[in-house]
Design a protein around this motif. Structure first.
Motif, short mmCIF file in Angstrom:
data_model
loop_
_atom_site.label_atom_id
_atom_site.label_comp_id
_atom_site.label_asym_id
_atom_site.label_seq_id
_atom_site.Cartn_x
_atom_site.Cartn_y
_atom_site.Cartn_z
N THR A 20 0.82 -0.75 0.47
CA THR A 20 -0.06 -0.03 0.03
C THR A 20 0.90 1.13 0.13
O THR A 20 0.44 2.00 -0.61
N LYS A 21 1.74 1.18 0.64
CA LYS A 21 2.56 2.51 0.82
C LYS A 21 4.06 2.91 -0.89
O LYS A 21 4.18 3.52 -0.69
N ARG A 22 3.90 1.38 -1.62
CA ARG A 22 4.77 1.22 -2.72
C ARG A 22 5.80 1.62 -2.42
O ARG A 22 6.88 1.95 -2.86
N ARG A 23 6.80 0.78 -1.41
CA ARG A 23 7.80 1.04 -0.93
C ARG A 23 8.30 -0.41 -0.92
O ARG A 23 7.36 -1.64 -0.80
N GLU B 122 17.98 -1.71 2.63
CA GLU B 122 18.42 -0.51 2.11
C GLU B 122 16.77 -0.33 0.97
O GLU B 122 16.33 -1.59 0.70
N GLU B 123 16.29 0.41 0.86
CA GLU B 123 14.38 0.13 0.07
C GLU B 123 15.48 1.05 -1.54
O GLU B 123 16.91 1.23 -2.22
N ILE B 124 14.38 -0.14 -2.75
CA ILE B 124 15.15 -0.11 -3.73
C ILE B 124 14.11 0.16 -4.63
O ILE B 124 12.76 0.99 -3.72
N HIS B 125 14.10 2.13 -5.39
CA HIS B 125 13.84 2.67 -6.32
C HIS B 125 13.03 1.79 -7.50
O HIS B 125 14.08 1.37 -8.24
N LEU B 126 11.96 1.87 -7.57
CA LEU B 126 11.08 1.47 -8.86
C LEU B 126 10.63 2.03 -9.17
O LEU B 126 10.13 3.66 -9.15
N THR B 127 11.03 1.75 -10.87
CA THR B 127 9.46 2.76 -12.11
C THR B 127 8.75 2.09 -11.42
O THR B 127 8.08 1.39 -11.07
N LYS C 189 17.68 -4.78 -9.74
CA LYS C 189 17.01 -4.00 -9.17
C LYS C 189 17.46 -4.62 -7.63
O LYS C 189 17.80 -4.28 -6.39
N ILE C 190 16.43 -6.21 -7.41
CA ILE C 190 16.89 -6.49 -6.34
C ILE C 190 17.02 -7.72 -6.14
O ILE C 190 17.55 -7.89 -4.91
N GLU C 191 17.72 -8.88 -7.53
CA GLU C 191 18.38 -10.23 -6.71
C GLU C 191 20.11 -9.25 -6.29
O GLU C 191 20.30 -8.51 -7.42
N GLU D 157 9.23 6.72 -18.35
CA GLU D 157 9.62 7.84 -17.58
C GLU D 157 9.29 8.15 -15.97
O GLU D 157 8.31 7.19 -15.75
N ARG D 158 10.34 8.59 -15.39
CA ARG D 158 10.35 8.42 -13.75
C ARG D 158 8.77 9.07 -13.27
O ARG D 158 8.39 10.64 -13.41
N GLY D 159 7.89 8.66 -12.26
CA GLY D 159 6.40 8.79 -12.32
C GLY D 159 6.72 8.67 -10.57
O GLY D 159 7.48 8.12 -10.05
#
Lengths: 233, 522
Positions: free
Chosen positions: A144-147, A153-158, A207-209, B520-522
């Motif tokens: 729900t928090k999209r994290r 470590e937090e991973i930044h995803l598109t 990104k994850i593995e 696009e980065r959103g």
């Protein structure tokens, strides 16, 4: 607090193998009802309301695919299909028709039990509406928090990567076909664009593995789909 | 001109007429008239014997160039002009001088004899030319036939040479499996005879005799049907359009036609025998393959079955009396051997499906990294404790393959690498993109394969050490080769410097790999 043992319905035409499944599953404290053909299986599914169906695709009286289609008209009960090797197309079709998972004969009994458990867990999760988060090994997904975290470590995803991971996470432990993923992440007009899926899956893995070529979480089921592993050993 | 030549059959006038029309007669008249004119101009320097000698020269010339009878004509005209213009009394055919009369008689005689000799020489020369021509026609035919392999080639060569030699449209007709003469399946050549009378061809074939034109009382038969007599009876029939009877019916030409047909028949028989021999070889090979398949399968399936049956019956009969450790051992043996049998049957079925051409590639775009990953996962348990070195710089570039089959290739290769190299030594997987395609190498540190066997290991049922404890029927690598080749790629094996085997497979990289628009980065 004694819960009744979940009832499993087995539809398998080979008597020896039916008997064996019976024994194996009863040993795991499930109660089992077994039928030898599709017609009896559909009747039993309606009358006995089992928690889960184990269905052999090759049946004497009707096509296993038909059993799935008819059942899906009125029931959400989880279905595991059993199939022989070299029938990836049948498996994919069964999954797209609404089956939840598959096993290729011959299979390991422990594997069957772990698939059953994963499916029953998912039903147990369902009544609460949307699931909050998923924790597998080092991987933590806050839906729900999209994290997403690996370790601390937090991973930044598109957005697309996240949607992809989400669909897999909601079906954690189960296989999701290429078609289902394309439809749910990109939309129905993209079901033929399988290269989108490959490219994004590659990105997600990188990104994850820890080692993208030997993934621990995002597993490939060649010719069928992907599975987010829900138990990392 | 050559083919016209070849049909002449020794009749001088016939040949002359055929060759030059009326020209020989024209020259037979003109040559003596020219000589007469010359003689007349130089008459004051010439004696009558000189004039007769000149005339003889002219006759000789006509005899050599234009044949016997024109030269006789020339000789007679010479005699007349000599009598009229030169032998006194001039301007009269009377000859007063006896000497001149004798000279003229001798000249005519000598002219006739030399003409006859010249004619004989001409005939001999022509015959020699014809012989040489026939020999070279035959040589050209045999040379082309010697290189022909297929029956259709032989027929085509035969039809073409018969046409160029005899000037007749023709075709070679063969019986079907019921012995009925019919047209060949191939489209006809431009020079093929079409509309041959199949009934007459059939009767020529059955009787082994020439029928048709010239032998048949029916007037409108326009073709000749010559049976092709082989060593074991007629093979077929040559249907030959009869455009020019003498061309075919002259003895030399008939002989030549027979020789042509003999050549064609022998070549056909040779081709058929070679085909039969090849069929027989293939059958033997298939038989050998089937036998080795059966012996492999019966050995490799029976061995695990024996373990399973023995272990299971022991448990059935004495299960209670065994202690836990023994029971577990038996159960583990059953499970392991059953797994082995399962792998084996899967491979046998896969090979059978590939062989039968049943496999249709389900090609999609995949990242090689992903396929290698899923292959490694399938072997997770077996590869435990072995380090796998991955070198995959281009692992994300998309290739267009059937993922299930390619995964099978990698599983088989990795499985081999594990089986044939000492436990604990690493296996390398390398990925390399080149202009020639994508190369995937799987490298182990085992014993490698002797050079002499590196080609054979991809053959069905081949094992480097046939009778060892290593399970397998020798199908894994032939499955790999079939799959890789179906993808338009290739697979080869070499030895690693420092020991070990390198299996390298090349897969084509399609030119237009799909791309996606970056998100696009959103």
């Amino acid at each position: 607090m004694i819960q009744p043992a979940p009832l499993l319905l087995v539809v398998e035409d080979d008597p020896q193998f039916r008997q064996l499944l019976n024994t194996t599953l009863e040993a795991q404290d499930y109660s089992v009802f077994a039928t030898a053909n599709g017609r009896d299986g559909l009747i039993a599914a309606r009358n006995r309301q089992p928690s889960l169906l184990i269905l052999d695709l090759g049946l004497p009286d009707m096509d296993g695919q038909d059993v799935i289609r008819r059942l899906r008209k009125w029931s959400d009960m989880p279905i595991i299909v059993l199939s022989a090797r070299n029938q990836e197309n049948d498996i994919t079709q069964a999954l797209d028709n609404g089956a939840d998972d598959y096993l290729i004969k011959p299979f390991n009994a422990a594997e069957l039990v772990s698939r059953i458990k994963a499916l029953l867990r998912r039903i147990a999760r369902m009544p609460g509406g949307s699931q909050e988060f998923l924790h597998v090994g080092e991987l933590k997904i806050e839906l729900t928090k999209r994290r997403v975290f690996v370790g601390v470590e937090e991973i930044h995803l598109t957005p697309i990567e996240f949607r992809l991971l989400c669909v897999l996470a909601r079906n954690a432990g189960l296989v999701v076909t290429h078609r289902q993923l394309l439809e749910k992440v990109w939309g129905p007009s993209f079901v033929e664009h399988s290269h989108y899926l490959r490219i994004y899956m590659g990105q997600l893995r990188h990104k994850i593995e820890a080692d993208p070529a030997r993934p621990r979480y995002l597993l490939t089921e060649a010719g069928i789909g992907y599975r987010l592993c829900d138990e990392v050993f | 001109m050559m083919s016209q030549d070849s049909k002449s059959n020794g009749n001088c006038t016939g040949v002359s007429r055929a060759r030059y029309g009326y020209w020989p007669w024209f020259w037979g008249v003109v040559v003596p008239l020219i000589l007469t004119l010359l003689d007349w101009l130089f008459r004051q320097w010439l004696t009558s014997s000189n004039i007769l000698m000149f005339d003889l020269l002219g006759v000789f010339f006509v005899a050599i160039r234009f044949g016997f009878w024109p030269s006789i004509l020339a000789s007679l005209i010479n005699a007349a002009s000599f009598a009229f213009f030169f032998a006194p009394p001039i301007f009269s055919f009377a000859i007063a001088d006896r000497e001149n009369l004798a000279g003229l008689a001798v000249t005519i005689l000598v002219g006739a004899v030399t003409s006859k000799l010249a004619q004989t020489i001409r005939f001999q020369k022509r015959e020699a030319e014809q012989r040489e021509h026939r020999a070279s026609a035959l040589y050209r035919l045999s040379k082309e036939l010697a290189e022909a392999q297929l029956e259709s080639e032989i027929v085509e060569i035969g039809v073409r040479h018969v046409y160029s030699e005899f000037g007749s449209r023709n075709t070679l007709l063969f019986p079907d499996h019921n012995g009925l003469i019919g047209y060949p399946g191939e489209p006809p050549l431009e020079i093929s005879l079409q509309g041959a009378d199949l009934d007459r061809a059939q009767s020529a074939f059955q009787k082994g005799q020439i029928t048709g034109y010239g032998t048949d009382p029916v007037a409108n038969v326009t073709a000749l049907y010559v049976p092709l007599n082989g060593s074991t009876g007629p093979l077929g029939v040559l249907a030959l359009e009869a455009v020019d009877l003498p061309q075919i019916s002259a003895p030399e030409q008939r002989q030549l036609l027979d020789t042509f047909l003999n050549q064609i028949v022998h070549t056909l028989e040779r081709a058929r025998l070679a085909e039969q021999a090849q069929d027989a070889t293939l059958k033997i090979e298939a038989e050998t393959l089937r036998n080795s398949l059966l012996s492999s399968i019966s050995h490799d399936l029976r061995t695990p079955l024996a373990t399973i049956v023995t272990a299971a019956t022991t448990l059935e009969a004495d299960g209670e009396r065994l202690d836990d450790a023994h029971r577990k051992k038996l159960v583990a043996a059953i499970s392991e051997e059953a797994q082995r049998m399962s792998d084996l049957t899967t491979k046998i079925l896969a090979m059978a499906r590939l062989e039968a051409g049943e496999v249709v590639l389900n090609r999609q775009w995949y990242a090689p990294e992903e396929i290698i990953g899923s292959a490694l996962r399938r072997l997770d348990k077996r590869l435990k404790g072995r380090s796998i070195n991955l070198n995959m710089k281009d692992g994300q570039a998309l290739i267009y393959v059937d993922a299930v089959l390619l995964q099978q290739v990698l599983v088989n290769l990795l499985d081999n690498a594990d089986k044939y190299s000492p436990a604990g030594l690493p296996i390398d997987i390398e990925l390399q993109t080149t202009p020639l395609g994508l190369f995937i190498s799987i490298v182990d540190r085992g014993a490698g394969v002797p050079d002499s066997m590196q080609q054979k290991i991809f053959n069905k049922f081949f094992r480097v050490h046939a009778e060892t404890a290593q399970s397998g029927v020798g199908l894994g690598l032939s499955i790999c080769r079939s799959i890789v080749e179906a993808h338009g790629g290739m697979i080869e094996m070499s030895n690693r410097d420092g020991g070990g085997a390198v299996f390298k497979l090349r897969l084509p990289i399609p030119e237009h790999a799909p791309t996606i628009t970056p998100e696009e980065r959103g």
